[in-house]
Design a protein around this motif. Structure first.
Motif, PDB file in Angstrom:
ATOM      1  N   LYS A 228       1.812   4.782  -8.408  1.00  0.00           N
ATOM      2  CA  LYS A 228       2.296   3.748  -7.490  1.00  0.00           C
ATOM      3  C   LYS A 228       3.035   4.375  -6.311  1.00  0.00           C
ATOM      4  CE  LYS A 228       4.992  -0.521  -7.273  1.00  0.00           C
ATOM      5  NZ  LYS A 228       5.848  -1.486  -8.009  1.00  0.00           N
ATOM      6  N   TYR A 231       0.514   5.940  -3.988  1.00  0.00           N
ATOM      7  CA  TYR A 231      -0.236   4.861  -3.324  1.00  0.00           C
ATOM      8  C   TYR A 231       0.573   4.270  -2.177  1.00  0.00           C
ATOM      9  CZ  TYR A 231      -2.660   0.356  -2.800  1.00  0.00           C
ATOM     10  OH  TYR A 231      -3.321  -0.733  -2.296  1.00  0.00           O
ATOM     11  N   GLU A 232       1.840   3.995  -2.402  1.00  0.00           N
ATOM     12  CA  GLU A 232       2.675   3.390  -1.358  1.00  0.00           C
ATOM     13  C   GLU A 232       2.883   4.349  -0.190  1.00  0.00           C
ATOM     14  OE1 GLU A 232       3.565   0.350  -1.131  1.00  0.00           O
ATOM     15  OE2 GLU A 232       2.847  -0.256  -3.106  1.00  0.00           O
ATOM     16  N   ARG A 233       2.974   5.632  -0.480  1.00  0.00           N
ATOM     17  CA  ARG A 233       3.169   6.618   0.592  1.00  0.00           C
ATOM     18  C   ARG A 233       1.902   6.843   1.416  1.00  0.00           C
ATOM     19  NH1 ARG A 233       3.754  11.515  -1.396  1.00  0.00           N
ATOM     20  NH2 ARG A 233       3.820  11.101  -3.639  1.00  0.00           N
ATOM     21  N   ASN A 234       0.746   6.533   0.815  1.00  0.00           N
ATOM     22  CA  ASN A 234      -0.532   6.811   1.477  1.00  0.00           C
ATOM     23  C   ASN A 234      -1.435   5.585   1.519  1.00  0.00           C
ATOM     24  OD1 ASN A 234      -0.504  10.025   1.666  1.00  0.00           O
ATOM     25  ND2 ASN A 234       0.278   9.457  -0.360  1.00  0.00           N
ATOM     26  N   LYS A 235      -0.837   4.420   1.633  1.00  0.00           N
ATOM     27  CA  LYS A 235      -1.582   3.172   1.486  1.00  0.00           C
ATOM     28  C   LYS A 235      -2.714   3.030   2.493  1.00  0.00           C
ATOM     29  CE  LYS A 235      -0.714  -1.693   0.461  1.00  0.00           C
ATOM     30  NZ  LYS A 235       0.309  -2.744   0.320  1.00  0.00           N
ATOM     31  N   GLU A 236      -2.517   3.546   3.718  1.00  0.00           N
ATOM     32  CA  GLU A 236      -3.547   3.390   4.752  1.00  0.00           C
ATOM     33  C   GLU A 236      -4.844   4.116   4.394  1.00  0.00           C
ATOM     34  OE1 GLU A 236      -3.457   1.359   7.460  1.00  0.00           O
ATOM     35  OE2 GLU A 236      -1.668   0.650   6.416  1.00  0.00           O
ATOM     36  N   TYR A 238      -6.316   3.796   1.701  1.00  0.00           N
ATOM     37  CA  TYR A 238      -7.042   2.992   0.726  1.00  0.00           C
ATOM     38  C   TYR A 238      -7.433   1.621   1.271  1.00  0.00           C
ATOM     39  CZ  TYR A 238      -5.458   6.774  -2.181  1.00  0.00           C
ATOM     40  OH  TYR A 238      -5.236   8.035  -2.681  1.00  0.00           O
ATOM     41  N   LYS A 239      -7.644   1.553   2.602  1.00  0.00           N
ATOM     42  CA  LYS A 239      -8.221   0.352   3.198  1.00  0.00           C
ATOM     43  C   LYS A 239      -9.702   0.292   2.841  1.00  0.00           C
ATOM     44  CE  LYS A 239      -5.608  -1.154   7.256  1.00  0.00           C
ATOM     45  NZ  LYS A 239      -5.634  -1.271   8.731  1.00  0.00           N
ATOM     46  N   TYR A 554      -6.678  -3.825   1.099  1.00  0.00           N
ATOM     47  CA  TYR A 554      -6.251  -2.593   0.433  1.00  0.00           C
ATOM     48  C   TYR A 554      -6.756  -2.608  -1.000  1.00  0.00           C
ATOM     49  CZ  TYR A 554      -3.114  -1.888   4.395  1.00  0.00           C
ATOM     50  OH  TYR A 554      -2.611  -1.704   5.654  1.00  0.00           O
ATOM     51  N   SER A 556      -6.872  -2.110  -4.875  1.00  0.00           N
ATOM     52  CA  SER A 556      -5.824  -2.138  -5.898  1.00  0.00           C
ATOM     53  C   SER A 556      -5.711  -0.758  -6.538  1.00  0.00           C
ATOM     54  CB  SER A 556      -6.160  -3.177  -6.966  1.00  0.00           C
ATOM     55  OG  SER A 556      -7.288  -2.755  -7.717  1.00  0.00           O
ATOM     56  N   ILE A 557      -4.563  -0.507  -7.142  1.00  0.00           N
ATOM     57  CA  ILE A 557      -4.366   0.781  -7.811  1.00  0.00           C
ATOM     58  C   ILE A 557      -5.405   0.981  -8.911  1.00  0.00           C
ATOM     59  CG2 ILE A 557      -2.794   2.072  -9.318  1.00  0.00           C
ATOM     60  CD1 ILE A 557      -0.473   1.028  -7.660  1.00  0.00           C
TER      61      ILE A 557
END
Length: 699
Positions: A228, A231-236, A238-239, A554, A556-557
């Motif tokens: 998590k 994922y939050e640090r690199n969210k872009e 995972y578009k 985005y 999902s994890i």
């Protein structure tokens, strides 16, 4: 009449070309299908562009115009793949009309009546007009033809001409807009200088490299909290677009044993008639999948089955059958006046270089091989062992070849032989030394062959049996696990997986024209775990199960868990490696020695900022950037690279030469940026338009 046809071909040209020019092709499917939503629930809405709803009728009008233009030009009905392309053009034309035209209006870009006249009859003729009204005798544009056409235009021609003019006007607006974008491209002196330096400055480096794979994956435990956090640090990163995952089984419709028996009776009857018929060409055209071809064939051009036969005029050869087809061949005529052809094999021995000593050694080796073959060695085996060209793997076989195909010394030796067999001496050519075996001596014979070739079609009963298998699988599977369990019971069935199927796909893995499957996967009432009905695609029945879905936005994890886990694992490995490296001081050689055998040291010269690559390591732009920031002899701290932890030591830096005139560099950058400025602007406008694409509900 020819002129009117030209205008018909060109009508609608420009607007259609815009969609093609922007390079946006995502394929679609049938307009009306089992998942069509044409009736009720606002389902006649194809989508939404910049807040404007697009209904089915509006879309279909654009599509039908494009289809008519396309089929008018090609002279035939569009196939399914072409229909999908035309639907995508229609969609992009609507995007162009709604999203881009508002930009044109905002910027005040338009084509006046005077400018339109100038493009048709004035001094700046549009290319489409120029092409349509070119004098075939002179090859030059003829303005008088335009005037005469407009004077004599019938009421039936007028709508076509209006459409043609609208097309070139739209194309001109697009050109003006693109010119505005292109002219806005500007490169500063600082940018040009940085670009020049990145291309021409070079560094010599020594790199310590510890790959991540040197630490076993099993020793690294990744927690959900770590996933998590990453994922939050690199969210872009995972578009995603909307996607569906399926597993499917294909049940082919094959020719059964009963079908084969029936076909044998049919083939025997055709062969009997073929042997006695007088008009061979008419018989072939009536009974074969391929029309009669009266071309005379050399022995090398004959069907493979006939190359070992002693061909006699009037005789029928065959049938030659496979699981899917059969062939009968009849020798219609034998001609002795054709070009000579022969069949041979060879073993080529190439000298290592062009020196007399190397040539002498190659000749000696070739002569020795020739003597071994004379004494009983197998030619094909010797070719596989000693041959130095592409024929070695096939025993040196060159097949049939006509005169004029081979280099002169080789050809002269082969065609001088009147019988099959090993030639007594090696033959020298520019390629080396050849040991030659003539397998079929020269012949000038050519043959006219009548061929009856038929595809063996499965019977309706065979088709019903395949459907029954598929229907039982679909009917008895209510979940992913039941689907897998039922497939496991039948050893003839095999599950295939396809991931990330886009909503406008026409291909689904190896399946062509699979829009029905895509529509099912995206239907509102299809859920993960649902098993599909039976789909018939070409000569096979398909049963699928939906195993995963994602919507645009985005990921999902869970949907990217595997990818995230690998990234986090590398990050944790990097931390371990860097902690161990930081316990040791010194240059890269000393740090590597202290770390142990997993640490590699590589040297690289001529490393440039522009490439971002270090030879022996790979693409590592961060490492290259850090190297250029060092002073000679300095070393970086350990840092995380793409494939492992890296330490860079700069051994030498060669600055780019001084340049006073950067105009050429500036122009190069302008050209690079201008080449895709229109596409990037269109993509930006599309994104801003907040497009909602519901075409999958219709086709």
């Amino acid at each position: 009449m020819a002129l009117i046809n030209k205008i018909r071909e060109k009508s609608g040209w420009a607007v259609g070309a815009i969609a093609i020019g922007l390079g946006i092709f995502v394929v679609g499917g049938d307009l009306l299908g089992p998942n069509s939503r044409l009736l009720g629930n606002n389902a006649n809405e194809i989508g939404e562009i910049a807040g404007e709803t697009i209904d089915y009728q509006e879309f279909d009008e654009v599509f039908q115009q494009l289809r008519a233009n396309y089929e008018g030009q090609s002279g035939r009905a569009a196939n399914e793949g072409e229909m999908a392309m035309l639907r995508e053009q229609a969609w992009n034309q609507l995007i162009f009309k709604i999203a881009l035209e508002s930009e044109y209006e905002r910027l005040g870009i338009a084509v006046s009546e005077d400018e339109l006249f100038d493009m048709v009859q004035g001094n700046n003729i549009h290319p489409a007009v120029r092409q349509a009204f070119t004098n075939p005798q002179t090859g030059e544009f003829d303005r008088n033809q335009v005037v005469e056409y407009l004077k004599n235009m019938t009421p039936a021609d007028r709508p076509m001409w209006v459409n043609f003019e609208q097309g070139i006007a739209t194309d001109r607006v697009r050109t003006l807009y693109n010119n505005l974008l292109t002219k806005s491209v500007y490169v500063t002196t600082a940018e040009a200088k940085n670009f020049f330096n990145a291309q021409n400055a070079s560094a010599s480096v020594k790199v310590l490299y510890v790959p991540y794979f040197t630490i076993s994956d099993s020793t690294i435990k990744v927690t959900d909290a770590q996933l998590k956090d990453f994922y939050e640090r690199n969210k872009e990163l995972y578009k995603v677009e909307a996607g569906r995952n399926i597993e499917f089984v294909s049940i082919p419709v094959n020719v059964s044993a009963d079908d084969s028996l029936s076909h044998q009776e049919e083939i025997a009857s055709v062969a009997q008639q073929f042997a006695t018929v007088e008009n061979d060409s008419a018989f072939v055209n009536a009974n074969s999948d391929r029309p009669f071809d009266g071309t005379y064939l050399t022995p090398g051009d004959l069907p493979q089955e006939l190359r070992t036969e002693q061909l006699v005029e009037g005789k029928v050869y065959g049938p030659y059958t496979t699981d899917a087809s059969y062939a009968l061949y009849k020798v219609v005529d034998i001609n002795d006046s054709g070009k000579s052809a022969a069949k041979a094999s060879h073993i080529l021995i190439k000298p290592e270089n062009d020196t007399p000593e190397a040539k002498a050694a190659a000749k000696t080796k070739a002569t020795d091989i020739l003597n071994q073959i004379r004494n009983g060695a197998d030619f094909a085996e010797m070719a596989r062992e000693h041959g130095s060209d592409g024929t070695a793997s096939t025993g040196g076989d060159l097949g049939w070849f006509e005169e004029g195909r081979m280099v002169e010394p080789f050809e002269k030796a082969v065609f001088a032989s009147s019988k099959a067999g090993l030639l007594p001496n090696v033959v020298e050519t520019d390629f080396g030394y050849h040991i030659i075996k003539v397998t079929e001596p020269k012949t000038s014979r050519s043959y006219k062959i009548a061929a009856v070739q038929r595809t063996l079609e499965p019977s309706e009963s065979s088709r019903d049996m395949s459907y029954a298998t598929a229907d039982e699988l679909a009917g008895t599977s209510g979940s992913i696990q039941e689907f897998k369990d039922n497939v496991a019971k039948d050893q003839s069935l095999e599950i295939q997986e396809v991931k990330e199927i886009g909503k406008n796909n026409i291909l689904v893995g190896p399946l062509n024209n699979a829009r029905e499957i895509v529509r099912w996967a995206y239907a509102e009432d299809t859920e993960v775990g649902d098993v599909s009905p039976v789909f018939e695609i070409e000569d096979q029945f398909i049963v699928a199960v939906l195993t995963g879905e994602r919507e645009k936005g985005y990921a999902s994890i869970e949907n990217v868990r595997e990818e995230l886990t690998a990234a986090v694992r590398s990050e944790l490995k990097a931390k371990q490696i860097m902690e161990k490296l930081q316990q040791n001081k010194g240059n890269v050689d000393q740090m590597a020695a202290a770390y142990g055998p997993d640490a590699m040291v590589r040297t690289a010269d001529d490393v440039t900022l522009a490439s971002g690559t270090i030879p022996g390591i790979g693409l590592e732009p961060v490492a290259v950037g850090k190297a250029f920031a060092l002073k000679p002899g300095a070393t970086t701290a350990p840092f995380e690279g793409n494939g492992g932890v890296i330490v860079v030591e700069l051994t030498n830096l060669t600055q780019a030469p001084e340049v006073t005139d950067l105009s050429g560099v500036k122009q190069q950058l302008v050209n690079m940026r201008s080449s895709n400025v229109e596409t990037r602007a269109f993509d930006a406008i599309k994104e801003k338009a907040d497009i909602k694409d519901n075409r999958v509900k219709f086709f």
